[in-house]
Motif scaffolding. Structure first.
Motif, PDB file in Angstrom:
ATOM      1  N   SER A 156       0.787  -1.129   0.043  1.00  0.00           N
ATOM      2  CA  SER A 156       0.179   0.008  -0.093  1.00  0.00           C
ATOM      3  C   SER A 156       0.875   1.280  -0.007  1.00  0.00           C
ATOM      4  N   ALA A 157       1.919   1.259   1.035  1.00  0.00           N
ATOM      5  CA  ALA A 157       2.663   2.384   0.874  1.00  0.00           C
ATOM      6  C   ALA A 157       3.388   2.430  -0.664  1.00  0.00           C
ATOM      7  N   ALA A 158       4.013   1.389  -1.060  1.00  0.00           N
ATOM      8  CA  ALA A 158       4.570   1.599  -2.415  1.00  0.00           C
ATOM      9  C   ALA A 158       3.612   1.980  -3.459  1.00  0.00           C
ATOM     10  N   SER A 159       2.390   1.684  -3.397  1.00  0.00           N
ATOM     11  CA  SER A 159       1.445   2.186  -4.530  1.00  0.00           C
ATOM     12  C   SER A 159       1.443   3.506  -4.210  1.00  0.00           C
ATOM     13  N   LEU A 160       1.089   4.173  -2.954  1.00  0.00           N
ATOM     14  CA  LEU A 160       1.213   5.628  -2.972  1.00  0.00           C
ATOM     15  C   LEU A 160       2.460   6.271  -3.341  1.00  0.00           C
ATOM     16  N   VAL A 161       3.460   5.894  -2.964  1.00  0.00           N
ATOM     17  CA  VAL A 161       4.748   6.450  -3.448  1.00  0.00           C
ATOM     18  C   VAL A 161       4.782   6.451  -4.893  1.00  0.00           C
ATOM     19  N   LEU A 162       4.512   5.242  -5.670  1.00  0.00           N
ATOM     20  CA  LEU A 162       4.548   5.119  -6.974  1.00  0.00           C
ATOM     21  C   LEU A 162       3.590   6.161  -7.779  1.00  0.00           C
ATOM     22  N   LEU A 163       2.304   6.222  -7.352  1.00  0.00           N
ATOM     23  CA  LEU A 163       1.224   7.255  -7.898  1.00  0.00           C
ATOM     24  C   LEU A 163       1.728   8.843  -7.726  1.00  0.00           C
ATOM     25  N   PHE A 164       2.170   8.986  -6.195  1.00  0.00           N
ATOM     26  CA  PHE A 164       2.652  10.354  -6.211  1.00  0.00           C
ATOM     27  C   PHE A 164       4.118  10.775  -6.919  1.00  0.00           C
ATOM     28  N   ALA A 165       4.791   9.732  -7.371  1.00  0.00           N
ATOM     29  CA  ALA A 165       5.873  10.151  -8.166  1.00  0.00           C
ATOM     30  C   ALA A 165       5.327  10.024  -9.648  1.00  0.00           C
ATOM     31  N   LEU A 166       4.775   9.650 -10.297  1.00  0.00           N
ATOM     32  CA  LEU A 166       4.141   9.735 -11.531  1.00  0.00           C
ATOM     33  C   LEU A 166       3.408  11.033 -11.693  1.00  0.00           C
ATOM     34  N   TRP A 167       2.670  11.246 -10.541  1.00  0.00           N
ATOM     35  CA  TRP A 167       2.026  12.768 -10.517  1.00  0.00           C
ATOM     36  C   TRP A 167       2.924  13.733 -10.682  1.00  0.00           C
ATOM     37  N   TRP A 168       3.935  13.814 -10.014  1.00  0.00           N
ATOM     38  CA  TRP A 168       4.921  14.777  -9.852  1.00  0.00           C
ATOM     39  C   TRP A 168       5.859  14.847 -11.211  1.00  0.00           C
ATOM     40  N   ILE A 198      15.227   9.136 -17.583  1.00  0.00           N
ATOM     41  CA  ILE A 198      14.011   8.407 -17.687  1.00  0.00           C
ATOM     42  C   ILE A 198      13.804   7.166 -18.467  1.00  0.00           C
ATOM     43  N   LEU A 199      14.561   6.944 -19.354  1.00  0.00           N
ATOM     44  CA  LEU A 199      14.621   5.790 -20.428  1.00  0.00           C
ATOM     45  C   LEU A 199      15.320   4.608 -19.788  1.00  0.00           C
ATOM     46  N   PRO A 200      16.494   4.903 -18.961  1.00  0.00           N
ATOM     47  CA  PRO A 200      17.086   3.571 -18.354  1.00  0.00           C
ATOM     48  C   PRO A 200      16.100   3.314 -17.189  1.00  0.00           C
ATOM     49  N   ALA A 201      15.422   4.163 -16.460  1.00  0.00           N
ATOM     50  CA  ALA A 201      14.381   4.007 -15.484  1.00  0.00           C
ATOM     51  C   ALA A 201      13.259   3.289 -15.995  1.00  0.00           C
ATOM     52  N   GLY A 207       7.437  -2.351  -4.895  1.00  0.00           N
ATOM     53  CA  GLY A 207       8.318  -1.630  -4.091  1.00  0.00           C
ATOM     54  C   GLY A 207       9.396  -1.037  -4.889  1.00  0.00           C
ATOM     55  N   GLY A 208       9.954  -1.902  -5.879  1.00  0.00           N
ATOM     56  CA  GLY A 208      11.124  -1.519  -6.616  1.00  0.00           C
ATOM     57  C   GLY A 208      10.651  -0.618  -7.568  1.00  0.00           C
ATOM     58  N   ILE A 209       9.445  -0.887  -8.132  1.00  0.00           N
ATOM     59  CA  ILE A 209       9.012   0.083  -9.446  1.00  0.00           C
ATOM     60  C   ILE A 209       8.764   1.337  -8.582  1.00  0.00           C
ATOM     61  N   ALA A 210       8.220   1.532  -7.378  1.00  0.00           N
ATOM     62  CA  ALA A 210       8.145   2.899  -6.790  1.00  0.00           C
ATOM     63  C   ALA A 210       9.431   3.596  -6.487  1.00  0.00           C
ATOM     64  N   VAL A 211      10.398   2.949  -6.070  1.00  0.00           N
ATOM     65  CA  VAL A 211      11.650   3.396  -5.742  1.00  0.00           C
ATOM     66  C   VAL A 211      12.188   4.021  -7.152  1.00  0.00           C
ATOM     67  N   CYS A 215      10.612   5.066  -9.761  1.00  0.00           N
ATOM     68  CA  CYS A 215       9.872   6.240 -10.211  1.00  0.00           C
ATOM     69  C   CYS A 215      10.329   7.667  -9.080  1.00  0.00           C
ATOM     70  N   ALA A 216      10.377   7.213  -7.833  1.00  0.00           N
ATOM     71  CA  ALA A 216      10.666   8.346  -6.917  1.00  0.00           C
ATOM     72  C   ALA A 216      12.149   8.871  -7.463  1.00  0.00           C
ATOM     73  N   LEU A 217      13.088   7.774  -7.601  1.00  0.00           N
ATOM     74  CA  LEU A 217      14.528   8.366  -8.069  1.00  0.00           C
ATOM     75  C   LEU A 217      14.471   9.435  -9.106  1.00  0.00           C
ATOM     76  N   VAL A 218      13.759   8.652 -10.185  1.00  0.00           N
ATOM     77  CA  VAL A 218      13.705   9.735 -11.357  1.00  0.00           C
ATOM     78  C   VAL A 218      13.232  11.319 -10.922  1.00  0.00           C
ATOM     79  N   VAL A 219      12.200  11.379 -10.248  1.00  0.00           N
ATOM     80  CA  VAL A 219      11.859  12.573  -9.764  1.00  0.00           C
ATOM     81  C   VAL A 219      13.007  13.414  -8.909  1.00  0.00           C
ATOM     82  N   VAL A 220      13.347  13.034  -7.913  1.00  0.00           N
ATOM     83  CA  VAL A 220      14.664  13.353  -7.264  1.00  0.00           C
ATOM     84  C   VAL A 220      15.617  13.714  -7.884  1.00  0.00           C
ATOM     85  N   VAL A 221      16.194  12.802  -9.030  1.00  0.00           N
ATOM     86  CA  VAL A 221      17.278  13.332 -10.011  1.00  0.00           C
ATOM     87  C   VAL A 221      17.091  14.400 -10.801  1.00  0.00           C
TER      88      VAL A 221
END
Length: 392
Positions: A240-252, A344-347, A368-372, A374-380
């Protein structure tokens, strides 16, 4: 009805447009639920075609309404009433989604689509009468869409009577859908409608949020089902936490590149940007179905490896498609790219590779890995944008 200025300042979505969007929430929710059911029953491949066909009707009707409203939204009584007619068509279409998926019966979906188009055609005819400068363009829009509704109606009649062989039904759909996409290009040859770039960007952003909201709803449904069958567990909390992180990262991620500024300097490339959004939006809708199944899978007892593999890809494929196309639609339109292909392409490739490890990490680990990633793409990307601003 007069054309609105393309450079009108402070042009956000209207309250009527927001109300109009609510009807699409219902249709997309029904569509996502049916796709989730197909994935859960191990019929993902059979569910893809009906999903894409129904989503095309939803997306294209929404896009045409948005396109028209950007140029001619007068917000008077007659315009509001015709918008209500189109809303009724959306609800009818949404009611027909289960029959389209389960029985191949597109009666309600087609009739709902035609009702939406009747409201749109009436608006174009009104623009033709009351806005002389746009008359030829408006008449072309009205004529093109009207002729194609006869085509959709003929396809429906042939389906219902059994005169259209099953193997030709998809061919007929593809032909009619392709012709629908050509109407704007043909109509605009007589003169460009005065759509507003920042308004269009705002409307597309709102629709992306609606689709992400459907993923939130689907994930919530999955949590409810998991709680009912197995109660709270570490796996449920983690996914559930991973899903929330994933959705938030895609929105960002979606809002990293300012679309309004890009469209204002590339008005001739709206078609490229807008049409490719079909795939981006479909990916977001499909992601909701994947997350719903992924949340329930670890808590429903022993599962076959192949089933977990498919569920992992039901999350990975929409995410990777969204990421790759998000870069691709902006790349030809701007030299000041916020989203870098080197990031983004290697991600996206990494996301696609993660489900291969489902036997070792489980579905929870894959999501969880997918969420991480996507979050790293946003951070970088955010860090790179900040460094670029400091350098300039």
């Amino acid at each position: 009805m007069r054309a609105r200025a393309a450079d009108e300042p402070h042009r956000p979505a209207s309250q009527l447009e927001l109300l109009f969007d609510l009807t699409f929430v219902v249709s997309v929710a029904s569509l996502t639920a049916q796709l989730a059911h197909g994935v859960a029953e191990n019929h993902a491949a059979e569910s893809i075609l009906p999903f894409l066909q129904v989503f095309f009707a939803i997306w294209w009707a929404w896009m045409n309404f948005t396109w028209f409203a950007s140029a001619f939204d007068t917000d008077d009584a007659f315009y509001r009433l015709l918008t209500m007619v189109q809303m009724g068509g959306v609800l009818l279409l949404g009611a027909g989604v289960p029959a389209a998926f389960n029985d191949g019966d597109y009666l309600a979906v087609t009739l709902g689509y035609i009702v939406m188009r009747i409201g749109l055609i009436a608006n174009w005819l009104r623009a033709a009468v009351e806005e002389p400068a746009s008359r030829r363009t408006a008449l072309r829009y009205a004529a093109g869409f009207a002729v194609l509704q006869l085509g959709w109606l003929l396809r429906l009649v042939l389906q219902q009577t059994g005169l259209l062989p099953e193997q030709l039904q998809l061919v007929a759909f593809v032909m009619l859908a392709a012709l629908e996409l050509t109407v704007p290009r043909w109509a605009e040859r007589t003169g460009h409608t005065s759509w507003h770039p920042y308004h269009i960007a705002d409307r597309f952003g709102l629709f992306a949020i609606i689709l992400l909201g459907e993923s939130v709803l689907a994930a919530s449904n999955g949590v409810a089902a998991a709680l009912k069958s197995g109660g709270v567990s570490a796996s449920l909390i983690a996914i559930s936490a991973a899903s929330l992180v994933l959705l938030f990262a895609l929105w960002w991620m979606y809002f990293l590149q300012p679309a309004g500024e890009t469209l204002s300097t590339n008005r001739d490339k709206l078609y490229l940007w807008g049409y490719w959004h079909f795939v981006i939006f479909a990916a977001l809708a499909a992601l909701g179905a994947g997350l719903e199944v992924a949340i329930t899978l670890p808590l429903t007892g022993p599962q076959l490896h192949a089933e977990a593999f498919i569920v992992g890809y039901s999350v990975a494929i929409p995410t990777a498609v969204f990421m790759a196309l998000l870069w691709a639609i902006h790349a030809p339109l701007t030299v000041r790219r916020v989203i870098r292909p080197s990031v983004i392409l290697p991600a996206a490739v990494t996301v696609l590779a993660l489900p291969a490890g489902v036997s070792a990490f489980g579905v929870v680990g894959v999501v969880g890995g997918i969420a991480v990633v996507c979050a790293l793409v946003v951070v970088v990307t955010v860090m790179q944008a900040g460094q670029k601003r400091e350098a300039s």
